[in-house]
Structure formats: C-alpha cells, structure tokens
Design an enzyme around this catalytic site. Sequence first.
Site, short mmCIF file in Angstrom:
data_model
loop_
_atom_site.label_atom_id
_atom_site.label_comp_id
_atom_site.label_asym_id
_atom_site.label_seq_id
_atom_site.Cartn_x
_atom_site.Cartn_y
_atom_site.Cartn_z
N GLU A 1 0.91 -1.17 0.11
CA GLU A 1 0.02 -0.05 0.04
C GLU A 1 0.93 1.36 -0.04
O GLU A 1 0.50 2.20 -0.66
CB GLU A 1 -0.89 0.09 1.24
CG GLU A 1 -1.89 -1.26 1.21
CD GLU A 1 -3.09 -1.04 0.23
OE1 GLU A 1 -3.20 0.09 -0.14
OE2 GLU A 1 -3.38 -2.14 -0.35
N SER B 1 -43.91 -33.44 43.95
CA SER B 1 -43.13 -33.41 45.27
C SER B 1 -42.04 -32.68 45.61
O SER B 1 -41.60 -32.52 46.74
CB SER B 1 -42.94 -35.24 45.37
OG SER B 1 -43.96 -35.78 45.48
#
Length: 829
Positions: free
Chosen positions: A90, A473
């Site tokens: 770049e 229960s």
Amino acid sequence: MKRSAKLLKFFLWSGLASISGLLLVSASVFLYLSPSLPSVDSLRDTHLQTPLRIYSKDELLIAEFGEKRRTPVHFEDTPEKLVKAFMAAEDDRFYYHPGVDIVGLLRAAVQLVSTGRIQSGGSTITMQVAKNFFLSHERVFSRKFNEILLALQIEQELTKNEIFELYLNKIYLGNRAYGVQAAAQVYYGKSINELSLAQLAMIAGLPKAPSRYNPINDPDRALIRRNWILGRMQELGYIRDEDYQVAVTDPVTASYHGTRIELQAPYIAEMVRQEMVERFGPETYTEGFRVYTTVDSRLQETANHSVANGLFAYTEKHGYKGPIRNLNEDNHIGDEDESFAVWQKALKKARSAGPLKPAVITLVEEQSATILMKQSKVTILDWDNIEWAKKYINVNAFGHNPKAATDVLKTGDLIWVRQMEDGRFRLAQEPEAQSSLISVNPESGAILALLGGFNFYDSMYNRATQAVRQAGSSFKPFVYASALDDGLTAATIINDAPVVFADEGLEGTWRPNNDNMKFNGPMRLREGLYRSRNLISIRVLREVGISKAVEFMDKLGLPKEAITQNLSLALGNVAMTPLEMTTGYATIANGGFKVTPYLINKVEVLDEVVFKTSPTIVCRECLKQEDNEETSAEQTIESSSDLSASVDMSELATAIEAEETDKITPAEQVMDPRVNYIINDILRDVIWKGTGKRARALERHDIGGKTGTTNDSKDVWFIGFNPNVLTSVWVGMDNNTTLGRWEYGGNTALPIWLSYMKVALEGMPEQRLPQPEGIVTVKIDPETGQLANQGNPNAIFELFRKENTPKVSSPDTSAKEDGTPTFKPEDLF
C-alpha cells in the site's frame, strides 16, 4: 541572445504565475473545505466498532455477537513482517512522506483525466485512515482534497506508529473481518503472531479489493496478489531471498473459520445478550463490551455431558424408533458406485445435533456394522453399541432385545451416532424428552452452570427460565417448612390414611392417593417428607392453613401468583420455571436467606469496568454485629475479617472478587434459622432413607434434596444441595405428554444430577450449616413423637426448636395383641 533571455524570463514568470495560481487555488480550496473538516483529536480517543464478547468466570469465550468482527491490537504487538507486507502493498514510503505521496496523486489525476475514473487511487496509508474514519468512499475530487488535508493534519497530530495502528484495526478485509487480528482468525483460525510469511502477505493483499482478492472466494487471483506483494517485499529488502522462495511456494491454506468458541454454553450466552440489550441498548453490539459471567467452565462442560447422557439413557431405555431414513430405498439404488455417491451427498447436507453426528450404514454383519461419516470417515459400530436398540412401540412398551445387528440396521440407513469416552461410536437417536439443569452458589445466587435443553440450535427455547412446569413432590419441602414455622415438629405424628375432601377450590370431591396406592398409618412428619407421602403432606397443609402457608412461601421469594390456593398445593400442584424453583431452594440450602440468581459478574470496555453486579450475599456475622436486629437487603456494610467465621467464605469468590470491591450487600433472612436447620436435616434423610437414595453414591453426609414426580410422570425433578452448590434437574416433554409410567424423579432426573455433582463436589470437604441457637436434641419415642421413657429400646434422637420440645414422656406404646399401638386417635390429625 536577447531572444533567449526573453524566453527564459517568460518561462520563469509563467512558472511563478503557475505556482502562485496553484497556491492560490490550494489556499482557496483549503479555506472552503477546512471549516467542514472533523477534528483529528478525536482519533486519539476513537472507539472502533467491536462486537459483544461473553466469557466464563475463567475467561473462556462463550459467544460473540455483532455485525463486525474485530479484535483491536496494539502496534507494538503486531509482527514486523505484517507491517512490512502492508507497506509493500500500500505505501512503501509511509515513514518518509508527510502523509501525502505526490507521485501517487499525480498518477491518480492522470487516470481520471484519461479514463474518466480513478483506477489505482494513490492514497497513502495516512490518507486511507482519513477516509476510513471520516469520509465517504465516493471517488470525486472534493473527497480527495478532504482526504489530503486530513492526512496532513493527522500527520501533525499523531505519530507514524499511532497512524499505522489505527489503519491495521480499521480496514475491512472481507468476511465481516475488520482489522488484521479478526482477518487472521477468519481466514486461518489463528492469531496474527501465529501466521506464516505467506499468510501475512495474503492478508496484506486484501485491502485493495476484499472480495476480488479473497483467498476463499477466488484463491487463484488471491495467490497472484500475494506473490506480487512477496516480490515487492523482496525488492524493497524487507525479506531475504530464501524467505521469498519458500513463501511463494506455499499453497493457499485459507478457509473460513467462525468465531473460536471455547466453551459451549449457548443458553447462557442468549440470557446474557438479552440482559445486556436491556441495560445498554443497541450499543451492546458495537462498543466492545466484554462480559465476564459467573459460569465455571469445568462445571458447564460437565452439565452439558450430564444432561446429554441422561437424555440418551432415557431414550435407549424406551427403544429404537429406526433410522432417519433409508437412502437406498428413497433413491431406488442398486449399483454400489451410485450408492456411495448418494451417501456422500446426503452426509454433506446432513447437520449435526449437539453431540449427535450423521452416518450411513454401508455394511451390516452379524454382530457389527460399518458406517460412513462426513469427510469419508469409515468406522465400525460394535455389538455392545447396537444391542440396546430394541424396537420402540410406545412410551410404555418396546419389543424384544435384538440378537443380531441385522435385526436393527440395513445398508443405506441414515442414522445418528455419538462418540463414547473410549473413542468408539454408538448407535443413537435424537431425544424427544428435554431437560434443564441449573447450578448455583446458594450463598450468593451466582450461576455456576445452566442448560436449557438438549440442543440450543434446534430449539432456542430455554426450559430453565421459560418452561412453566408442575413441581410435584419437589415442592413439598416448602409445605413442611411452613408447618415447622407454624409450630409443628419433625416428631409430630400424622396419619397416612385415605381421606376425602369436598373442596370448592378443587371443584367437588377429591380423593387423593399415594403414588404406590398404599397407606402406612401414623408416622412422624419427618418420615412423611423423606418418604414423600402425599396424604401426610395434605394433612400437614390443612393443619397449617393454606393462606398462612402461602404467606410463608411468598416471603421465601416463590412467585405468589403461581402458588395454588387449595389443598392440591401440598402435592406440588404449582406451575413454576426451574429457575424459580431453584431460587426457592437456595433459601433452604443457605440457612434461610433470600438471594437472587445472577449471571453477569462484570462488564468491561477497553479494560475499564463499566458495570459490576452487587449481589446479595449470605452474611451470618452481619446479623451478629447488629445484635440480631432486622437487616435490610439494600444496606451495605464494609467487608472485613469479621466475615471469616461465615460458612460461605470459601465460596464468596464465586460471587464476588474481594479485591475488586470492598462492600457487600447482606442477604435478608426470611426463614427462622432453626426451622431451616431442621428442614435441611430432614432433606438429608431423603438421601439416606428415602426417595433420593441413588445420591448415596456420592458417599457424603452434607447433601440434601428432594425428588419430584407429577401425575402421569409428565415432569420429573431432583433438586439437591450442600452449603456450597445447589443444583436442580428437570426432565419432561415439551408437549406435556408422559415420559412413561416407570419414570420418576429418582430414576430419571437424579442420575443427571448425580453425574454433575460428582464433579461439582470433587475435592470439596464436607460442610454443614452451623447449628443455630435455640435448637435442642432429645430422645423421643418414634411411635408417639413424645419424650422416650427411660430404657425404651426404640428411642431415637430428634431435633426441636427449644420452645417446641416435648414436655411429657411417651405413654405406654406397647402393642395390643392385634398389633395396634395404644395411642389415642385424638393424638393424630
């Protein structure tokens, strides 16, 4: 000569005029554009859009949420060769120009004039930073001038390395990857520090065109771009010739890698995501929140395995329903070569379901079968991993045990298999039953592990927090605790005998029964609970009174709107989520204190804590310090060494990190500690004398719990605990149909609980809650519940609140000739 002098003078003045004109134009452009330019100072404090990440307590990644995948890195932590690769690709003069490369700009201008569009840009890395942070991507001169001016400003305000760091973290590199660290993970499943030179060059080639040069979408074009960058690096002296020669011969190894999840806990991830959105709104997905939960990774993995294995055990017990389908029959295949192609195609499309993997039967022998799996893997199913597959008839019936593999399997069957601990594969099928598991620290409510179903990706429905199920229960301890609070004792004699009620709340006559349809006559309240006798529970609730019992339960934190206002409450005819049941049990497990389960310990952004949970924590010493005055749940006190006597000190780190906070919020005590101590003692008897006997395998005397089974076995539970770990397990069908007539809390839910707790309690010394003041132990006659006469050979010890201690000795309880005890009927209720 004069003519030459005039010509030179003309050119000098023309040049000066051109330069002046250029400067004038530039100044005009600057004056026109500069008022609209953003402040470069904001770059120093820029906040890159970063996804939400969720971690376990020990910092393993659970999930990631957000559109942009990004993991910011510091420049000094970036490999030098990656920096050089980007410079070669770049901007090789990055460290020498002032932010603008004149040669590159002139090239871009020539392209625009000659072709009508900019082909190669000419932007420096600094100009790309300006564009990515502040400007649009529109290719026009005004944007380019803004880009130039901003680049010059940026170079004045930031160092070169700061600019490069912003660039490396901001750039888009395809496949939702923003920044180099995210790209390394997406394309190679590694950190940037683990990549080869060729892989670094591949990533450096992406900014120019992330789609065109993508090594996954177009590996050939990406290879050309990579090798060009490697050549530039060699030409610029960034790498040695031998490094170049090795790198250019490397094949393209990129493939898509999703986020590397280190701990499978998707139900927890979704719970945290929802809470974060409620707390922080849409910014949840972009601000880089790192959420640290209370989840213990070792326990979560154990929960995953325990629930899956428990559901597989239930499924195998009820028989094999057959293959997903038979590929040979569906496709009318006769040719062997054609078969293999069809099998591979079907496997490629088939998905996994949690621990279940798809496979095709390619050969069936007498006592084994050969299977084909994904990626052309071939392995064997041995007979001991097939023989369970008796034919499923219905939930209560199944066929005979198979005698050969051919009784179960056929060539071309598409089946499920799962891998066992020894590495072999076992025939399997997807469970229809579902389960939840919730494990918390009862001293603080910190969630240690949570599972809301067999496979989150098939069903996001979280049964731990969303499924409203009958408690059965497992609810009885709350009924019995309300009775103890009301003045009954563990020795109170109650008659286990038939009874008929004309209860308006139950819409007519009600004839309750015990699960085994048998009655045992008079028995102590303690025995009634650990043996889970329905008729005892009903008589206990009737004695206390429904409104008084409901008021007691409401104080414990149980949702009042879910509590049934009739005598069926005694049998657990209440509909609650597993998390609500677990919250109620935490009050029993921790000594009677009200705590709230929580998942998020703290939230960080850029290493700064932006939120920290302040849980209510059991603090017995706090009560002593206040001379037994009523404490407020909101009151905070300075933590000190005075906490050392509290039973929860070894586990406080689970809920809160002492070095990060110097304050705690003491939990409110909502149950008489003496009532709590007695109910805990009875629930330990459930393990050693009652319906929870399978838990004896732990060989511990500090655990208590309760089984639960609803009518027609539609819901089965086991909730058990010691002072440090509380775990609930529920099993049932999503459509509320029966699990089968032989399925109970003790043989379906409890084995899952046991598998988990073996790991959760491993290495943890036995520990019981401290005995509170006002508890006495006396010898009683088990037949009458009264004080035992001297010399009574059947006398047993029992716990009482001091004021409820029996005052008289037991009458003569010797049996009559017909075996009936001599106590009076009025002694019973």
